[in-house]
Design a protein around this motif. Structure first.
Motif, PDB file in Angstrom:
ATOM      1  N   ILE A   1       0.428  10.041   9.936  1.00 45.87           N
ATOM      2  CA  ILE A   1       1.392   9.312  10.420  1.00 45.87           C
ATOM      3  C   ILE A   1       2.210   9.009   9.935  1.00 45.87           C
ATOM      4  CG2 ILE A   1      -0.950   8.125  11.418  1.00 45.87           C
ATOM      5  CD1 ILE A   1      -0.735   5.751   9.096  1.00 45.87           C
TER       6      ILE A   1
ATOM      7  N   ALA B   1       0.716  -0.940  -0.485  1.00 39.71           N
ATOM      8  CA  ALA B   1       0.081  -0.147  -0.162  1.00 39.71           C
ATOM      9  C   ALA B   1       0.608   1.069   0.022  1.00 39.71           C
ATOM     10  CB  ALA B   1      -0.827  -0.397   1.011  1.00 39.71           C
TER      11      ALA B   1
ATOM     12  N   TYR C   1       2.935   6.897   7.740  1.00 37.79           N
ATOM     13  CA  TYR C   1       2.608   6.501   6.045  1.00 37.79           C
ATOM     14  C   TYR C   1       2.641   7.685   4.764  1.00 37.79           C
ATOM     15  CZ  TYR C   1       2.333   1.278   8.150  1.00 37.79           C
ATOM     16  OH  TYR C   1       2.140   0.326   8.446  1.00 37.79           O
TER      17      TYR C   1
HETATM   18  C1  LIG Z   1       0.003  -1.225   6.770  1.00 37.59           C
HETATM   19  C2  LIG Z   1       0.016   0.174   5.882  1.00 37.59           C
HETATM   20  C3  LIG Z   1       0.121   0.724   5.231  1.00 37.59           C
HETATM   21  C4  LIG Z   1       1.208   0.268   4.253  1.00 37.59           C
HETATM   22  O1  LIG Z   1       0.948  -1.514   3.876  1.00 37.59           O
HETATM   23  P1  LIG Z   1       1.728  -1.958   2.975  1.00 37.59           P
HETATM   24  O2  LIG Z   1       1.285  -2.951   2.312  1.00 37.59           O
HETATM   25  O3  LIG Z   1       2.800  -2.623   4.413  1.00 37.59           O
HETATM   26  O4  LIG Z   1       3.120  -1.283   2.197  1.00 37.59           O
HETATM   27  C5  LIG Z   1      -0.164   2.141   5.009  1.00 37.59           C
HETATM   28  N1  LIG Z   1      -1.214   2.866   5.366  1.00 37.59           N
HETATM   29  C6  LIG Z   1      -1.835   1.970   6.574  1.00 37.59           C
HETATM   30  C7  LIG Z   1      -2.325   3.153   7.506  1.00 37.59           C
HETATM   31  C8  LIG Z   1      -1.343   0.661   6.943  1.00 37.59           C
HETATM   32  O5  LIG Z   1      -2.363   0.606   7.839  1.00 37.59           O
END
Ligand SMILES: *Cc1c(COP(=O)(O)O)cnc(C)c1O
Length: 403
Positions: free
Chosen positions: A150, A108, A152
Motif C-alpha cells: 500500500i 509509524a 505506506y
Molecule cells: C496510519 C498508518 C500509517 C502511518 O502512520 P503515521 O503514524 O501517520 O506515520 C502507516 N501504516 C498504516 C497501515 C497506517 O494505518
C-alpha cells in the motif's frame, strides 16, 4: 512478560499521582488546564468539527489525552539532551510494553523508515550516512506480499531499497537471496495475504532475515502492543496519534535491541541521515510515553462499552427515518472499534451519502464522517463525550428532511 504485568499492577494500585495514572479522564477539549484567552482557530478563520470519522491524518488524527498534554507542557520548561531523553524513554517504554527495546519516532511511517535504515546499516554510521543514495556494502531488497503493498510501503523505499512482491510461501522462499535485507508485513492485510503471521515468521526465522510489521492502526486491543514482537517479528511499528492518543506526529518502533540502536543511527540529532527530517521534540517524546502509560492502565472494557452505547445511539436515531438501514460492525484488524454504517433507499431518502456527508460538514457544529457513494461511516472513539448526541440528531434531521 512478568515484568510488564507486575509494573502495570503496581501502577494501577498507585493513587492518582497528579492525575498521571488516572484510568478515566476528560479529553483535551474539556481539560481544565490554563484557560487560553485567544481562540486561535477562530482568529485564523478555521472550521473545527466533531470527529465522527476516526483517526485520519487529514483530519489531524486524534486529541491527546490529558496525561500526554500535561507531559507536553511540562517538557516545554527545561532542556534535556535529546539522546539521553530517547534512551530513558525508550527503556521505560520497553519495560512497560514488554519488548526488548523501543524508541519514539515521528509517526509509524517514520518508524518504518528508521527501522529499515537500521536493518541496512547495522551499527555502522558511515553506512547510515549513505542511505538512500549509495547502498554499497548493504543489502538492497525488501520482500512483501503483493496484497500488503500500500502507499505506506513508500516509507521503506525512502531507504533506496527495491521492493520485491510475492504471493505464496513458495515464491517467498524463492525470492530470498543474499541481497534480502528484510521481510515486511502489513498487519491490516493479514487476512488478504496468502501467507499469514505464523508461516511468515517461520520463513523469516528459517532464513534468519529481520521481519518488520506495520501495525500502525492496530490498538485496540491493547495486547497488540506486545503481540507481534512476542510472535517473533523483529520490529513492530505503531502510530502514536491514533488509538494511543499521543501526539499525532509520533510513533513507536518496538523490537530487538540491536536493531533499535541501529535505527537510531539514522534518527536526529544525527544530521547526515535519511531520518534527519523526522525530528521528534522533547515535548512529543515525553507526551508519547505518558500516552502509552495512560493507555496501558485504562479501563479498556469501559472504553468499549462507551463506544458501543454511542454507536447505538446514533444508529437508533438514523433508523427512525423511513428507508434507512444501519449496520454496527467491528473491523477484525485496523481500527478495531465499534463502527456504524448507514445506508438508505434513495427512493425514500432523496439524497446521496456524499450529499448527506457534505450537509453534515456544512452544519453547525460541523461533523466529519467517512464513506463513499454507498454509505455514511462513523466511529465515535475520537469524539469528545457527549458529541454523539449532536451527531445522532444531526443525521436524523438531515436524512428526514429529504424523506
Ligand atoms: C496510519 C498508518 C500509517 C502511518 O502512520 P503515521 O503514524 O501517520 O506515520 C502507516 N501504516 C498504516 C497501515 C497506517 O494505518
Amino acid at each position: 512478560m512478568m515484568k510488564r504485568r507486575q509494573l502495570l499492577k503496581q501502577m494501577s494500585a498507585l493513587p492518582l499521582i497528579g492525575g498521571l495514572f488516572a484510568t478515566t479522564e476528560v479529553t483535551a477539549a474539556v481539560w481544565p488546564g490554563p484557560v487560553t484567552r485567544r481562540d486561535y482557530y477562530k482568529e485564523l478563520g478555521l472550521r473545527t468539527f466533531i470527529n465522527a470519522a476516526g483517526t485520519y491524518t487529514s483530519l489531524t488524527g486524534c486529541l491527546m489525552r490529558e496525561s500526554a498534554i500535561d507531559a507536553y507542557n511540562y517538557a516545554t520548561r527545561q532542556y534535556v539532551a535529546l539522546d539521553e531523553l530517547q534512551d530513558k524513554v525508550g527503556a521505560r517504554l520497553a519495560e512497560l510494553i514488554g519488548c526488548e527495546a523501543a524508541t519514539v519516532t515521528a509517526g509509524a511511517a517514520s518508524a518504518i523508515t528508521l527501522g529499515t535504515a537500521g536493518v541496512l546499516s547495522g551499527m555502522d554510521s558511515e553506512k547510515a550516512s549513505r542511505i538512500p543514495t549509495d547502498l554499497s556494502g548493504m543489502k538492497t531488497e525488501v520482500i512483501m506480499q503483493k496484497s500488503h503493498v500500500i502507499g505506506y510501503a513508500h516509507a521503506i523505499k525512502n531507504c533506496g531499497v527495491k521492493v520485491i512482491e510475492i504471493e505464496t510461501r513458495k515464491e517467498l522462499e524463492k525470492a530470498i537471496n543474499d541481497q534480502t535485507a528484510m521481510l515486511w508485513f502489513l498487519n491490516a492485510n493479514n487476512f488478504k495475504g496468502k501467507i499469514q503471521y505464523k508461516e511468515f515468521v517461520e520463513v523469516g526465522k528459517k532464513y534468519n532475515i529481520p521481519m518488520m510489521i506495520d501495525a500502525a492502526a492496530d490498538v485496540p486491543p491493547v495486547e497488540n502492543l506486545w503481540k507481534y514482537t512476542d510472535m517473533g517479528f523483529d520490529l513492530a511499528c505503531f502510530s502514536g496519534g491514533k488509538g494511543l492518543r499521543g501526539p499525532q506526529s509520533c510513533g513507536l518502533l518496538l523490537g530487538r535491541k540491536d536493531l533499535i540502536a541501529a535505527a537510531r543511527l539514522s534518527a536526529p540529532p544525527r544530521g547526515d541521515t535519511v531520518g534527519r527530517g523526522m525530528k521528534v521534540n522533547k515535548e512529543e517524546i515525553l507526551a508519547m510515553l505518558m500516552a502509552v502509560e495512560n493507555y496501558l492502565t485504562r479501563d479498556h472494557e469501559s472504553d468499549w462499552k462507551l463506544w458501543e452505547s454511542q454507536i447505538k445511539l446514533i444508529a437508533d436515531a438514523a433508523a427512525t427515518v423511513d428507508g434507512v438501514e444501519t449496520e454496527i460492525h467491528v473491523p477484525d484488524i485496523a481500527n478495531h472499534v465499534p463502527s456504524l454504517r448507514i445506508r438508505w433507499d434513495n427512493k425514500k431518502v432523496k439524497m446521496t451519502p456524499n450529499e448527506a456527508r457534505q450537509a453534515l460538514r456544512n452544519g453547525h457544529p460541523s461533523i466529519e464522517t467517512v464513506g463513499g457513494d454507498e454509505s455514511i461511516d462513523i466511529t465515535t472513539w475520537m469524539m469528545n463525550p457527549g458529541e454523539e448526541r449532536i451527531v445522532a440528531s444531526s443525521i436524523q434531521k438531515i436524512l428526514s428532511k429529504k424523506s
